[in-house]
Design a protein around this motif. Structure first.
Motif, mmCIF file in Angstrom:
data_model
loop_
_atom_site.group_PDB
_atom_site.id
_atom_site.type_symbol
_atom_site.label_atom_id
_atom_site.label_comp_id
_atom_site.label_asym_id
_atom_site.label_seq_id
_atom_site.Cartn_x
_atom_site.Cartn_y
_atom_site.Cartn_z
ATOM 1 N N LYS A 228 -10.771 39.848 24.811
ATOM 2 C CA LYS A 228 -9.966 38.865 25.532
ATOM 3 C C LYS A 228 -10.552 37.468 25.344
ATOM 4 O O LYS A 228 -11.766 37.305 25.246
ATOM 5 C CB LYS A 228 -9.966 39.202 27.027
ATOM 6 C CG LYS A 228 -9.078 40.372 27.381
ATOM 7 C CD LYS A 228 -8.743 40.318 28.859
ATOM 8 C CE LYS A 228 -7.415 40.963 29.142
ATOM 9 N NZ LYS A 228 -7.524 42.320 29.656
ATOM 10 N N CYS A 229 -9.682 36.479 25.314
ATOM 11 C CA CYS A 229 -10.156 35.097 25.251
ATOM 12 C C CYS A 229 -10.747 34.722 26.603
ATOM 13 O O CYS A 229 -10.148 34.954 27.643
ATOM 14 C CB CYS A 229 -9.024 34.142 24.907
ATOM 15 S SG CYS A 229 -9.614 32.439 24.761
ATOM 16 N N LYS A 230 -11.954 34.162 26.573
ATOM 17 C CA LYS A 230 -12.644 33.850 27.831
ATOM 18 C C LYS A 230 -12.534 32.385 28.228
ATOM 19 O O LYS A 230 -13.103 31.986 29.239
ATOM 20 C CB LYS A 230 -14.115 34.214 27.694
ATOM 21 C CG LYS A 230 -14.312 35.706 27.660
ATOM 22 C CD LYS A 230 -15.734 36.034 27.991
ATOM 23 C CE LYS A 230 -15.876 37.513 28.283
ATOM 24 N NZ LYS A 230 -17.242 37.942 28.007
ATOM 25 N N ARG B 41 -9.375 27.521 30.021
ATOM 26 C CA ARG B 41 -8.331 26.528 29.762
ATOM 27 C C ARG B 41 -7.298 27.041 28.759
ATOM 28 O O ARG B 41 -6.359 26.341 28.410
ATOM 29 C CB ARG B 41 -8.965 25.232 29.240
ATOM 30 C CG ARG B 41 -9.957 24.583 30.205
ATOM 31 C CD ARG B 41 -10.669 23.388 29.574
ATOM 32 N NE ARG B 41 -11.273 23.723 28.299
ATOM 33 C CZ ARG B 41 -12.451 24.320 28.139
ATOM 34 N NH1 ARG B 41 -13.172 24.650 29.204
ATOM 35 N NH2 ARG B 41 -12.920 24.608 26.945
ATOM 36 N N CYS B 42 -7.474 28.280 28.286
ATOM 37 C CA CYS B 42 -6.568 28.842 27.275
ATOM 38 C C CYS B 42 -5.254 29.269 27.920
ATOM 39 O O CYS B 42 -5.228 29.730 29.062
ATOM 40 C CB CYS B 42 -7.229 30.039 26.602
ATOM 41 S SG CYS B 42 -6.194 30.829 25.352
ATOM 42 N N ILE B 43 -4.163 29.132 27.177
ATOM 43 C CA ILE B 43 -2.838 29.529 27.668
ATOM 44 C C ILE B 43 -2.818 31.011 28.079
ATOM 45 O O ILE B 43 -2.098 31.393 29.000
ATOM 46 C CB ILE B 43 -1.735 29.200 26.612
ATOM 47 C CG1 ILE B 43 -0.327 29.531 27.118
ATOM 48 C CG2 ILE B 43 -1.983 29.884 25.273
ATOM 49 C CD1 ILE B 43 0.188 28.663 28.240
ATOM 50 N N THR B 44 -3.657 31.829 27.450
ATOM 51 C CA THR B 44 -3.701 33.251 27.819
ATOM 52 C C THR B 44 -4.217 33.454 29.247
ATOM 53 O O THR B 44 -4.001 34.504 29.831
ATOM 54 C CB THR B 44 -4.596 34.069 26.870
ATOM 55 O OG1 THR B 44 -5.902 33.480 26.852
ATOM 56 C CG2 THR B 44 -4.041 34.113 25.458
ATOM 57 N N SER B 45 -4.886 32.438 29.806
ATOM 58 C CA SER B 45 -5.402 32.583 31.168
ATOM 59 C C SER B 45 -4.288 32.502 32.203
ATOM 60 O O SER B 45 -4.463 32.966 33.331
ATOM 61 C CB SER B 45 -6.471 31.515 31.455
ATOM 62 O OG SER B 45 -5.866 30.233 31.542
ATOM 63 N N ARG C 108 -11.872 33.535 15.996
ATOM 64 C CA ARG C 108 -11.451 32.561 16.995
ATOM 65 C C ARG C 108 -10.100 32.948 17.584
ATOM 66 O O ARG C 108 -9.253 33.516 16.904
ATOM 67 C CB ARG C 108 -11.345 31.162 16.372
ATOM 68 C CG ARG C 108 -12.696 30.534 16.091
ATOM 69 C CD ARG C 108 -12.545 29.146 15.510
ATOM 70 N NE ARG C 108 -13.828 28.606 15.121
ATOM 71 C CZ ARG C 108 -14.652 27.961 15.962
ATOM 72 N NH1 ARG C 108 -14.293 27.772 17.212
ATOM 73 N NH2 ARG C 108 -15.813 27.515 15.537
ATOM 74 N N CYS C 109 -9.914 32.588 18.853
ATOM 75 C CA CYS C 109 -8.644 32.816 19.531
ATOM 76 C C CYS C 109 -7.543 32.106 18.732
ATOM 77 O O CYS C 109 -7.678 30.952 18.349
ATOM 78 C CB CYS C 109 -8.711 32.259 20.948
ATOM 79 S SG CYS C 109 -7.130 32.287 21.815
ATOM 80 N N LYS C 110 -6.454 32.836 18.482
ATOM 81 C CA LYS C 110 -5.360 32.266 17.698
ATOM 82 C C LYS C 110 -4.774 31.020 18.371
ATOM 83 O O LYS C 110 -4.296 30.113 17.704
ATOM 84 C CB LYS C 110 -4.261 33.328 17.552
ATOM 85 C CG LYS C 110 -3.071 32.844 16.753
ATOM 86 C CD LYS C 110 -1.944 33.852 16.750
ATOM 87 C CE LYS C 110 -0.723 33.220 16.079
ATOM 88 N NZ LYS C 110 0.442 34.090 16.104
ATOM 89 N N TYR C 111 -4.843 30.973 19.683
ATOM 90 C CA TYR C 111 -4.191 29.880 20.409
ATOM 91 C C TYR C 111 -5.138 28.694 20.623
ATOM 92 O O TYR C 111 -4.839 27.582 20.220
ATOM 93 C CB TYR C 111 -3.664 30.385 21.757
ATOM 94 C CG TYR C 111 -2.845 31.641 21.639
ATOM 95 C CD1 TYR C 111 -1.616 31.626 20.971
ATOM 96 C CD2 TYR C 111 -3.297 32.853 22.149
ATOM 97 C CE1 TYR C 111 -0.863 32.781 20.849
ATOM 98 C CE2 TYR C 111 -2.547 34.017 22.032
ATOM 99 C CZ TYR C 111 -1.329 33.969 21.378
ATOM 100 O OH TYR C 111 -0.604 35.113 21.246
ATOM 101 N N CYS C 112 -6.267 28.922 21.271
ATOM 102 C CA CYS C 112 -7.120 27.788 21.673
ATOM 103 C C CYS C 112 -8.308 27.607 20.740
ATOM 104 O O CYS C 112 -9.068 26.654 20.903
ATOM 105 C CB CYS C 112 -7.595 27.985 23.110
ATOM 106 S SG CYS C 112 -8.852 29.267 23.281
ATOM 107 N N GLU C 113 -8.507 28.513 19.783
ATOM 108 C CA GLU C 113 -9.589 28.450 18.797
ATOM 109 C C GLU C 113 -10.985 28.646 19.389
ATOM 110 O O GLU C 113 -11.981 28.325 18.752
ATOM 111 C CB GLU C 113 -9.533 27.141 17.988
ATOM 112 C CG GLU C 113 -8.263 27.007 17.160
ATOM 113 C CD GLU C 113 -8.245 25.715 16.359
ATOM 114 O OE1 GLU C 113 -8.806 25.712 15.260
ATOM 115 O OE2 GLU C 113 -7.672 24.722 16.833
HETATM 116 ZN ZN LIG Z 1 -7.851 31.312 23.810
#
Ligand SMILES: [Zn+2]
Lengths: 145, 312
Positions: A102-104, A107-111, A131-136
């Motif tokens: 999971k992206c930690k 501030r990521c949109i996945t949160s 890296r997270c595809k969205y927030c890197e």
């Molecule tokens: Zn992310």
């Protein structure tokens, strides 16, 4: 080596770093499968000193090699059919993994959007950086949920 | 279909074509007054950023297109809990291209994944704001003549400044640029940027006083030093004047230096500098419109062949 019996069809994951077998058991969703699983911890290894093994009796198609390659691409995958090793599969770093970690980044949109798949992309093969595809955001530790 | 998520999405060759188009737009505005007739730009702003939104809207209107959208989350369906991916699928039915601003990092990427129309990241939290970087690059290229062979000073908050980090990375793709980082110790450029500079063998130095280096600069990029970034009020008061550009400091600079600022400014450039010919920050805002015009045309596939026809 400790013998936990031969399997007819399934796979044996060899050369797992000592202590990681349980993590892998969960990451491969083996806890959700109704099949025989043997987890062997701290087996003697000439190459590694100590190692873990996983023996799983199931359809060989069930194994997600991408997840395994992401966790540790030095693991050896022995495919068993009719009680014999029919194939040794080598693992590669997958280009992309979905819903394994999971992206930690708070501030990521996945949160805030729970339905989004957590996708990590291999951005640097040499340093094995995902890296997270969205927030890197960098994947911190590869077997960290 | 092409989107713009990060300034590095375009190769330097593609950027050259984009900037050539922007410069042609600058010279021949009339020629472009109807290229987007009948097209619509949706500005989906989940947080207010009036300047950026108006810049996008002005760009589309200049091209003869129309605009629709929302300017904050509370006036949109997001307030009712609609996901970004659902919103963009609906917007895809209403508009031909979308500029999205969102406080969460990666939201425009989520949109791009599900969109049927090109999506432009108009700023996603502290992550990316590519059209600001494109604006900075176009301004430098236009006023300096090229994107190589100069010394650029970046002054102010270099630790948290997304704009600055993004610009440095974009400039690292060009030749023979020297970087001078001017900031208080507390707001130094982060180590990961220093690592990238070293990897690319870029020449750089770090100093704490603008006066000490201003005479060596071809470009001075100013950013705001915010009071809340300091641990205590005394430090802020002691340091803030080092990072304010006034006439006295500007007197030490080259006659040809250009002063840039992403705007809005507060007090880091005193108004007495505005009439100096080196002050280029309002010009920069104008380039922001030209580069967005060129970008909208490019992403809509309307840029192909435009410049070639010119030469005939
Ligand atoms: Zn992310």
């Amino acid at each position: 080596m400790l013998n936990v019996g031969k399997i007819e069809e399934g796979f044996v994951l060899d050369h797992i770093k000592a202590g990681q077998s349980l993590d892998i058991y969960h990451k491969l969703n083996l806890d959700k499968l109704d099949c025989t699983v043997a987890i062997i911890k701290n087996a003697k290894s000439n190459k590694m000193g100590k190692k873990d093994l996983l023996k799983v009796e199931c359809d060989v198609e069930m194994l997600d090699l991408d997840v395994l390659g992401f966790i540790d691409h030095s693991i050896t995958v022995n495919v068993i059919k009719g009680g014999e090793i029919i194939e040794k599969k080598s693992l590669k770093l997958p280009k992309q993994i979905t819903n394994v970690i999971k992206c930690k980044n708070p501030r990521c949109i996945t949160s805030i959007e729970q339905e989004l798949p957590h996708i990590f992309v291999l951005t640097d093969e040499k340093s094995e950086t995902y890296r997270c595809k969205y927030c890197e955001e960098k994947a911190v530790k590869r077997w960290d949920i | 279909m092409r989107h713009l998520m990060s300034p590095l999405d375009f190769s330097t060759g593609e950027l050259d074509r984009l900037f050539d188009l922007a410069n042609d737009i600058e010279k021949n505005m009339d020629k472009y007054a109807h290229v987007c007739d009948g097209k619509k730009l949706a500005t989906c702003f989940y947080e207010p950023s009036t300047r950026t939104r108006l810049s996008f809207e002005a760009a589309m209107l200049n091209l003869g297109g129309n605009v629709l959208g929302f300017s904050e989350a509370s006036s949109s369906s997001a307030a009712k809990g609609e996901s970004v991916s659902d919103t963009i699928r609906v917007i895809s039915c209403y508009a031909d291209i979308c500029a999205m601003r969102h406080p969460k990092e990666g939201a425009p990427m989520v949109a791009a994944t599900h969109s049927l129309i090109p999506v432009i990241n108009a700023g996603d939290g502290g992550h990316q704001h590519p059209t600001q970087t494109l604006t900075d690059l176009l301004t430098i290229r236009s006023l300096n003549g090229s994107l190589s062979d100069f010394t650029i000073g970046l002054c102010g908050d270099l630790k948290f400044g997304r704009t600055v980090h993004s610009l440095i990375r974009a400039l690292l793709r060009y030749e023979n640029i020297k970087f001078v980082f001017i900031s208080p110790e507390e707001l130094r450029i982060p180590d990961y940027i220093i690592t990238e500079l070293k990897e690319k063998n870029a020449e750089f130095e770090e100093v704490t006083k603008l006066e000490d280096v201003i005479g060596t600069l071809d470009i001075l990029y100013m950013t705001r030093v915010q009071r809340e970034r300091f641990f205590n009020e005394e430090d802020y008061i002691r340091l803030k004047d080092f990072y304010i550009l006034n006439k006295a400091k500007l007197a030490l600079a080259k006659e040809t230096m250009m002063v840039l600022h992403p705007l809005p400014r507060v007090n880091e450039i005193s108004v007495e500098v505005d009439n100096d010919k080196r002050a280029a920050y309002f010009k920069q805002a104008q380039y922001g419109v030209y580069v967005r015009m060129a970008l909208i045309m490019t992403l809509l596939g309307l840029a192909d062949g435009v410049l070639e026809n010119n030469d005939r």
